[in-house]
Design a protein around this motif. Structure first.
Motif, PDB file in Angstrom:
ATOM      1  N   LEU A 203       6.520  -3.505   4.562  1.00  0.00           N
ATOM      2  CA  LEU A 203       6.461  -3.188   3.138  1.00  0.00           C
ATOM      3  C   LEU A 203       6.003  -4.397   2.326  1.00  0.00           C
ATOM      4  CD1 LEU A 203       6.986  -1.001   0.996  1.00  0.00           C
ATOM      5  CD2 LEU A 203       9.307  -1.912   0.762  1.00  0.00           C
ATOM      6  N   ALA A 204       6.416  -5.592   2.739  1.00  0.00           N
ATOM      7  CA  ALA A 204       6.017  -6.815   2.021  1.00  0.00           C
ATOM      8  C   ALA A 204       4.508  -6.939   1.958  1.00  0.00           C
ATOM      9  CB  ALA A 204       6.626  -8.039   2.702  1.00  0.00           C
ATOM     10  N   GLY A 205       3.845  -6.639   3.056  1.00  0.00           N
ATOM     11  CA  GLY A 205       2.395  -6.724   3.077  1.00  0.00           C
ATOM     12  C   GLY A 205       1.727  -5.672   2.210  1.00  0.00           C
ATOM     13  N   ARG A 206       2.392  -4.549   2.022  1.00  0.00           N
ATOM     14  CA  ARG A 206       1.778  -3.454   1.270  1.00  0.00           C
ATOM     15  C   ARG A 206       1.929  -3.625  -0.233  1.00  0.00           C
ATOM     16  NH1 ARG A 206       2.733   2.497   3.668  1.00  0.00           N
ATOM     17  NH2 ARG A 206       1.574   2.873   1.736  1.00  0.00           N
ATOM     18  N   ILE A 207       3.094  -4.091  -0.686  1.00  0.00           N
ATOM     19  CA  ILE A 207       3.311  -4.128  -2.142  1.00  0.00           C
ATOM     20  C   ILE A 207       3.440  -5.545  -2.696  1.00  0.00           C
ATOM     21  CG2 ILE A 207       4.360  -1.848  -2.120  1.00  0.00           C
ATOM     22  CD1 ILE A 207       7.065  -3.079  -2.430  1.00  0.00           C
ATOM     23  N   GLY A 208       3.352  -6.553  -1.844  1.00  0.00           N
ATOM     24  CA  GLY A 208       3.189  -7.908  -2.352  1.00  0.00           C
ATOM     25  C   GLY A 208       4.442  -8.650  -2.736  1.00  0.00           C
ATOM     26  N   PHE A 209       5.433  -8.690  -1.856  1.00  0.00           N
ATOM     27  CA  PHE A 209       6.544  -9.614  -2.067  1.00  0.00           C
ATOM     28  C   PHE A 209       6.655 -10.538  -0.864  1.00  0.00           C
ATOM     29  CE2 PHE A 209       8.691  -5.718  -0.402  1.00  0.00           C
ATOM     30  CZ  PHE A 209       9.239  -6.212   0.770  1.00  0.00           C
TER      31      PHE A 209
END
Length: 282
Positions: A203-209
């Protein structure tokens, strides 16, 4: 103007106030001037933490550092829109004054989706979202396929952060550095722990955290609250808490978090002499 660090998550019990207090203590220990704003007017966990800290100093003569502290209470007016305008104005005034005199301002948000929480998120330079290491907490960040663990998309909290980031970019021309820290990590290599790691990373890679190391599942983090102490305070013998190896490990977790945040001007060293002495004694 001071750098604004916001602790936010719509789920209660994720460790926002504990993380906030340890960040405050770590920054003050490093010599920075720190301000603090409590937006959770119902629970007031960070405010109670500081009250306990003040009472300990009064009882024992212990000299501890304190941040400049403000509490923003919700307004009760007939018009909801008017109340929200007053709340936002009071928050912005408090934030402006603290940023003018402090190097960092730490904002502790409520564990629910309320207007003041959204206002606080929009003010962030760095947003820290603590989450317990479980799929219950992850559900606020993203949706997954229960059979394949494939991330299907962002969930309600991530969408709120996205709106805050867009507004920050439009109004100030700046971005929000979003950091998710996995809290209360088990010290055992369990299957669930690996699954949560996988979906959070995806998810971090998808939405940028960014992902940052959080705090392990240690009772000592909760034991400090009644005294208003953090693990960075107990180096002083007057605190009345003997330093153990568990404390040493937990203190390093705090340092690791500070290092991972990459805050402007903050340099984090390794264990201090007191920690080394404790390790040798054990």
């Amino acid at each position: 103007m001071g750098h604004v660090i916001v602790l936010g998550n719509e789920k209660g019990g994720s460790g926002k106030s504990t993380s906030a207090m340890h960040l405050i203590a770590g920054l003050m220990k490093a010599g920075f001037k720190v301000g603090c704003i409590d937006l959770d007017s119902r629970q007031r966990s960070i405010s109670r933490y500081l009250e306990n800290r003040r009472q300990l100093c009064d009882r024992t003569g212990l000299r501890l550092s304190f941040p400049r502290h403000e509490v923003i209470d919700p307004f009760t007016l007939d018009s909801r829109e008017a109340a929200q305008r007053e709340e936002e104005a009071e928050f912005e005034q408090a934030l402006f004054e603290l940023r003018a005199t402090c190097d960092f301002v730490v904002v502790d948000c409520p564990g629910s989706d309320v207007f003041l929480s959204r206002v606080g998120h929009r003010a962030a330079d760095t947003l820290i979202t603590p989450m317990n290491d479980s799929f219950v907490d992850f559900d606020l960040l993203g949706k997954i396929d229960p059979d394949t663990n494939e991330v299907k998309g962002p969930s309600i909290y991530s969408e709120m952060v996205w709106e805050a980031r867009k507004r920050k970019a439009m109004v100030e021309g700046k971005s929000i550095d979003w950091v998710v820290m996995r809290n209360r990590l088990s010290h055992l290599d369990a299957k669930n722990k690996r699954r949560v790691q996988q979906v959070v990373t995806n998810l971090a890679g998808r939405i940028g955290f960014r992902l940052a190391p959080g705090f392990g599942e240690r009772v000592i983090f909760r034991e400090m609250f009644p005294m208003g102490l953090t693990l960075l305070d107990i180096i002083d013998d007057k605190a009345g808490v003997p330093l153990s190896m568990s404390h040493v490990a937990a203190r390093q977790e705090v340092r690791d978090l500070l290092a991972a945040l990459r805050l402007p001007g903050v340099e984090v060293g390794s264990n201090d002499d007191k920690d080394a002495q404790a390790a040798q004694a054990v």
